[in-house]
Design an enzyme around this catalytic site. Structure first.
Site, PDB file in Angstrom:
ATOM      1  N   ASN A  13      -3.033 -30.684 -49.174  1.00 36.07           N
ATOM      2  CA  ASN A  13      -2.687 -30.239 -50.471  1.00 36.07           C
ATOM      3  C   ASN A  13      -1.297 -30.826 -50.837  1.00 36.07           C
ATOM      4  O   ASN A  13      -0.427 -30.154 -50.464  1.00 36.07           O
ATOM      5  CB  ASN A  13      -2.961 -28.763 -50.496  1.00 36.07           C
ATOM      6  CG  ASN A  13      -2.146 -28.029 -51.537  1.00 36.07           C
ATOM      7  OD1 ASN A  13      -2.338 -28.633 -52.707  1.00 36.07           O
ATOM      8  ND2 ASN A  13      -2.118 -26.813 -51.478  1.00 36.07           N
ATOM      9  N   LYS A  15       0.349 -30.035 -53.759  1.00 38.84           N
ATOM     10  CA  LYS A  15       0.970 -28.938 -54.714  1.00 38.84           C
ATOM     11  C   LYS A  15       1.394 -29.931 -55.698  1.00 38.84           C
ATOM     12  O   LYS A  15       1.142 -30.905 -56.079  1.00 38.84           O
ATOM     13  CB  LYS A  15       1.735 -28.416 -53.732  1.00 38.84           C
ATOM     14  CG  LYS A  15       1.371 -27.749 -52.657  1.00 38.84           C
ATOM     15  CD  LYS A  15       2.233 -26.533 -52.091  1.00 38.84           C
ATOM     16  CE  LYS A  15       1.562 -26.103 -50.667  1.00 38.84           C
ATOM     17  NZ  LYS A  15       2.314 -25.082 -50.115  1.00 38.84           N
ATOM     18  N   HIS A 105      -5.742 -20.177 -53.956  1.00 43.17           N
ATOM     19  CA  HIS A 105      -4.613 -20.659 -53.051  1.00 43.17           C
ATOM     20  C   HIS A 105      -3.732 -19.295 -53.192  1.00 43.17           C
ATOM     21  O   HIS A 105      -3.504 -18.848 -54.198  1.00 43.17           O
ATOM     22  CB  HIS A 105      -3.819 -21.973 -53.398  1.00 43.17           C
ATOM     23  CG  HIS A 105      -2.634 -22.267 -52.337  1.00 43.17           C
ATOM     24  ND1 HIS A 105      -1.720 -21.976 -52.324  1.00 43.17           N
ATOM     25  CD2 HIS A 105      -2.867 -23.320 -51.246  1.00 43.17           C
ATOM     26  CE1 HIS A 105      -0.980 -22.513 -51.607  1.00 43.17           C
ATOM     27  NE2 HIS A 105      -1.910 -22.942 -50.911  1.00 43.17           N
ATOM     28  N   GLU A 107      -0.603 -19.412 -53.824  1.00 45.33           N
ATOM     29  CA  GLU A 107       0.370 -19.637 -54.651  1.00 45.33           C
ATOM     30  C   GLU A 107      -0.309 -19.291 -56.320  1.00 45.33           C
ATOM     31  O   GLU A 107       0.558 -18.844 -57.069  1.00 45.33           O
ATOM     32  CB  GLU A 107       0.742 -21.086 -54.610  1.00 45.33           C
ATOM     33  CG  GLU A 107       1.905 -21.206 -53.489  1.00 45.33           C
ATOM     34  CD  GLU A 107       2.028 -22.563 -52.806  1.00 45.33           C
ATOM     35  OE1 GLU A 107       1.556 -23.698 -53.620  1.00 45.33           O
ATOM     36  OE2 GLU A 107       2.413 -22.573 -51.812  1.00 45.33           O
ATOM     37  N   GLU A 175      -5.756 -19.016 -44.749  1.00 45.88           N
ATOM     38  CA  GLU A 175      -4.284 -19.666 -44.862  1.00 45.88           C
ATOM     39  C   GLU A 175      -3.474 -18.155 -44.557  1.00 45.88           C
ATOM     40  O   GLU A 175      -3.206 -17.586 -45.722  1.00 45.88           O
ATOM     41  CB  GLU A 175      -4.156 -20.044 -46.050  1.00 45.88           C
ATOM     42  CG  GLU A 175      -4.850 -21.490 -46.064  1.00 45.88           C
ATOM     43  CD  GLU A 175      -4.060 -22.738 -47.028  1.00 45.88           C
ATOM     44  OE1 GLU A 175      -3.585 -23.531 -46.332  1.00 45.88           O
ATOM     45  OE2 GLU A 175      -3.853 -22.348 -48.161  1.00 45.88           O
ATOM     46  N   GLY A 181       4.188 -22.816 -45.571  1.00 45.45           N
ATOM     47  CA  GLY A 181       5.652 -23.359 -45.810  1.00 45.45           C
ATOM     48  C   GLY A 181       6.822 -22.678 -44.994  1.00 45.45           C
ATOM     49  O   GLY A 181       8.054 -23.110 -45.440  1.00 45.45           O
ATOM     50  N   SER A 221       1.582 -24.286 -42.111  1.00 43.88           N
ATOM     51  CA  SER A 221       2.567 -24.707 -41.315  1.00 43.88           C
ATOM     52  C   SER A 221       1.910 -25.699 -40.054  1.00 43.88           C
ATOM     53  O   SER A 221       2.451 -25.734 -39.042  1.00 43.88           O
ATOM     54  CB  SER A 221       3.528 -23.614 -40.614  1.00 43.88           C
ATOM     55  OG  SER A 221       4.512 -23.198 -41.618  1.00 43.88           O
TER      56      SER A 221
HETATM   57  C1  PEP Z   1      -0.672 -24.920 -48.199  1.00 45.31           C
HETATM   58  O1  PEP Z   1      -0.148 -24.683 -49.238  1.00 45.31           O
HETATM   59  O2  PEP Z   1      -2.097 -24.734 -48.197  1.00 45.31           O
HETATM   60  C2  PEP Z   1      -0.318 -25.012 -46.799  1.00 45.31           C
HETATM   61  C3  PEP Z   1      -0.867 -24.767 -45.938  1.00 45.31           C
HETATM   62  O3  PEP Z   1       1.281 -25.414 -46.884  1.00 45.31           O
HETATM   63  P1  PEP Z   1       1.870 -25.756 -45.417  1.00 45.31           P
HETATM   64  O4  PEP Z   1       1.225 -26.755 -44.733  1.00 45.31           O
HETATM   65  O5  PEP Z   1       3.413 -26.605 -46.060  1.00 45.31           O
HETATM   66  O6  PEP Z   1       2.399 -24.586 -44.661  1.00 45.31           O
END
Ligand code: PEP
Length: 263
Positions: A13, A15, A105, A107, A175, A181, A221
């Site tokens: 992803n 983003k 997601h 976000e 998630e 992040g 992460s």
């Molecule tokens: C995400 O935004 O779906 C995600 C898992 O981000 P990160 O891997 O940076 O934690």
């Protein structure tokens, strides 16, 4: 439960990163890196989720160079067409040969106030257009403290699956919001526990066959250094990767997790 071998999926992803020119350079470099490393695409599926403005360019490149990556979008409209300024229809994504679309997601849930009703409507929109929804669910750190890890993601998934047919092709991504992040991933045990409960929800709302074939990803992460631990878990079928999917060497090491897992 029916026996199925689920093909691991490593999904990047991006983003709001990489314009369409940067996307071309990135996809070519990732493809060459995996080729040089002798990666076998029949054992792990790779998918990239660029911004909308990159999709046509990336699709053309994948097609022209026969690069076997799946293409996905990061969102879609609940509507199919009409007076919805700024929205993108699932019909347009299908026309671009997108296979996947991320829905729910954290976000989008947080910054665009998308609740379970909107997420469920987007899942329906994706399925109407032959797209595979990657349904994201996860608890905030507050939720974790109050309700434990699984209660919120389980409730979110139940809501998202309302009205979905048992034979629908879906992907679920667990998630934890606190892990996205932050550099602080869940442990493989924690991920396994919640992913197994999410698979139970698929069995309960759809059916046992759907639960056996649906891929449940962990995201939050994920890095080359921790992917192997997640992929050893029986109910973790891959990863949704944010930050690390923007680094060619790191992302290609994640995709090549079998080197470290020994499976
Ligand atoms: C995400 O935004 O779906 C995600 C898992 O981000 P990160 O891997 O940076 O934690």
């Amino acid at each position: 439960m029916a026996m199925t071998t689920r093909m691991p999926l490593i999904a990047g992803n991006w983003k709001m990163n990489l314009d369409h020119l940067q996307a071309v350079a990135f996809v070519q470099k990732l493809h060459w890196t995996l080729k040089d490393a002798g990666h076998d695409h029949s054992t792990v599926e790779v998918a990239v989720f660029p911004p909308f403005t990159d999709l046509r360019t990336v699709q053309t490149l994948l097609d022209a160079d026969k690069i076997p990556f799946g293409l996905g979008a990061q969102d879609l409209s609940t509507h199919d067409s009409g007076a919805y300024t700024g929205e993108i229809s699932g019909a347009f994504l299908s026309k671009l040969d997108a296979r996947y679309v991320i829905i729910g997601h954290s976000e989008r849930r947080e910054y665009h106030a998308e609740g379970d009703d909107v997420v469920a409507a987007k899942v329906q929109a994706a399925l109407r257009h032959g797209l595979v929804p990657v349904i994201c669910v996860g608890e905030t750190s507050d939720d974790l403290e109050k309700f434990g890890a699984s209660a919120v993601p389980v409730a979110q998934l139940r809501a998202a699956l309302e009205g979905v047919a048992a034979d629908a092709d879906i992907v679920v991504a667990y998630e934890p919001v606190w892990a996205i992040g932050s550099g602080q991933a869940a442990t493989p045990d924690q991920a396994q526990d919640v992913c197994a409960k999410l698979r139970d929800v698929v069995a309960e709302v759809l059916d046992a066959d759907a639960a056996a074939r649906t891929r449940v990803l962990y995201g939050g992460s994920v890095k080359a250094a921790n992917i192997a631990g997640f992929m050893r878990e029986p109910d973790v079928d891959g990863a949704l990767v944010g930050g690390a999917s923007l680094l060619v060497d790191e992302f290609s090491s994640i995709i090549r997790f079998q080197k470290h897992v020994g499976v």
